[in-house]
Motif scaffolding. Structure first.
Motif, short mmCIF file in Angstrom:
data_model
loop_
_atom_site.label_atom_id
_atom_site.label_comp_id
_atom_site.label_asym_id
_atom_site.label_seq_id
_atom_site.Cartn_x
_atom_site.Cartn_y
_atom_site.Cartn_z
N PRO A 16 0.80 -1.23 0.00
CA PRO A 16 0.00 0.00 0.00
C PRO A 16 0.83 1.29 0.00
O PRO A 16 0.33 2.35 -0.35
N CYS A 17 2.09 1.20 0.37
CA CYS A 17 2.97 2.37 0.32
C CYS A 17 3.38 2.59 -1.12
O CYS A 17 4.06 1.74 -1.72
N PRO A 18 3.00 3.71 -1.73
CA PRO A 18 3.32 3.92 -3.14
C PRO A 18 4.83 3.99 -3.42
O PRO A 18 5.27 3.54 -4.48
N VAL B 38 3.98 -6.45 11.59
CA VAL B 38 3.62 -5.87 10.30
C VAL B 38 4.09 -4.42 10.24
O VAL B 38 4.63 -3.97 9.23
N ASP B 39 3.90 -3.66 11.32
CA ASP B 39 4.35 -2.27 11.33
C ASP B 39 5.87 -2.15 11.19
O ASP B 39 6.36 -1.18 10.61
N ASP B 40 6.61 -3.11 11.71
CA ASP B 40 8.07 -3.08 11.53
C ASP B 40 8.41 -3.15 10.04
O ASP B 40 9.29 -2.43 9.56
N VAL B 41 7.71 -4.03 9.31
CA VAL B 41 7.96 -4.18 7.88
C VAL B 41 7.43 -2.97 7.12
O VAL B 41 8.01 -2.55 6.11
N ARG B 42 6.34 -2.40 7.59
CA ARG B 42 5.82 -1.18 6.96
C ARG B 42 6.78 -0.01 7.14
O ARG B 42 6.81 0.90 6.34
N ARG B 43 7.56 -0.05 8.19
CA ARG B 43 8.53 1.02 8.47
C ARG B 43 9.84 0.81 7.71
O ARG B 43 10.43 1.75 7.21
N ARG B 44 10.33 -0.43 7.66
CA ARG B 44 11.61 -0.74 7.01
C ARG B 44 11.50 -2.06 6.27
O ARG B 44 10.84 -2.98 6.74
N LEU B 45 12.19 -2.16 5.16
CA LEU B 45 12.26 -3.45 4.45
C LEU B 45 12.82 -4.51 5.39
O LEU B 45 13.70 -4.23 6.21
N ASP C 218 11.42 6.41 8.55
CA ASP C 218 10.55 6.95 9.60
C ASP C 218 9.57 7.98 9.03
O ASP C 218 8.38 7.96 9.36
N LEU C 219 10.07 8.87 8.19
CA LEU C 219 9.21 9.89 7.57
C LEU C 219 8.16 9.24 6.67
O LEU C 219 6.98 9.62 6.69
N TRP D 174 4.12 9.34 7.11
CA TRP D 174 3.30 9.85 5.99
C TRP D 174 2.25 8.82 5.58
O TRP D 174 1.08 9.15 5.43
N ASN D 175 2.66 7.57 5.40
CA ASN D 175 1.72 6.52 5.02
C ASN D 175 0.65 6.31 6.08
O ASN D 175 -0.53 6.14 5.77
N LYS D 176 1.07 6.32 7.33
CA LYS D 176 0.12 6.12 8.42
C LYS D 176 -0.91 7.25 8.47
O LYS D 176 -2.10 7.01 8.66
N SER D 177 -0.44 8.47 8.23
CA SER D 177 -1.37 9.62 8.26
C SER D 177 -2.37 9.57 7.10
O SER D 177 -3.43 10.16 7.16
N ARG D 178 -2.02 8.84 6.06
CA ARG D 178 -2.89 8.70 4.89
C ARG D 178 -3.72 7.41 4.93
O ARG D 178 -4.44 7.09 3.99
#
Length: 126
Positions: free
Chosen positions: A13-15, A56-63, A114-115, A119-123
């Protein structure tokens, strides 16, 4: 073809993540066919890295990735490992994965990650 089997976990989902992995995947078609690397969306298998304590959030934050020995690799080290497998990009692995540059590469990767996560979380991208 390398004997390494690298499984890279990322967040579709992260573009930015999705575009980056798509670009890398297109460069690694032969390696993928040979089983040297595969790419997986963490959202399809949210508990896949639970045995490592990665959420899941760890992977959403970093590969995140696992290598052929089952070792977990995170962040910049995943990029370096995939560059090593990518034709024409070994120099990136050598440069940014060098003993001198790696701490700086990790620092800048982590700040960007982190940024991007914020950004993804806020969207609401998951």
């Amino acid at each position: 073809m390398p004997e390494t089997c690298l499984t890279v976990w990322y967040n579709t989902p992260c573009p930015v993540c999705d575009a980056g992995i798509d670009w890398q995947r297109n460069k690694l078609l032969a390696a993928m066919r040979a089983g040297a690397i595969e790419f997986k969306d963490i959202n399809d298998e949210p508990d896949a890295l639970g045995r490592y304590g990665a959420t899941v959030d760890d992977v959403r934050r970093r590969l995140h990735a696992t290598d052929e020995t089952g070792r977990l690799i995170v962040g910049t080290d995943v990029a370096v490992a995939s560059w090593r497998l990518t034709p024409g990009e070994g120099w990136l692995a050598t440069l940014f994965g060098s003993r001198v540059m790696l701490p700086l590469t990790r620092f800048f990767y982590d700040r960007f990650a982190d940024l991007l996560f914020t950004w993804n979380k806020s969207r609401g991208r998951w």
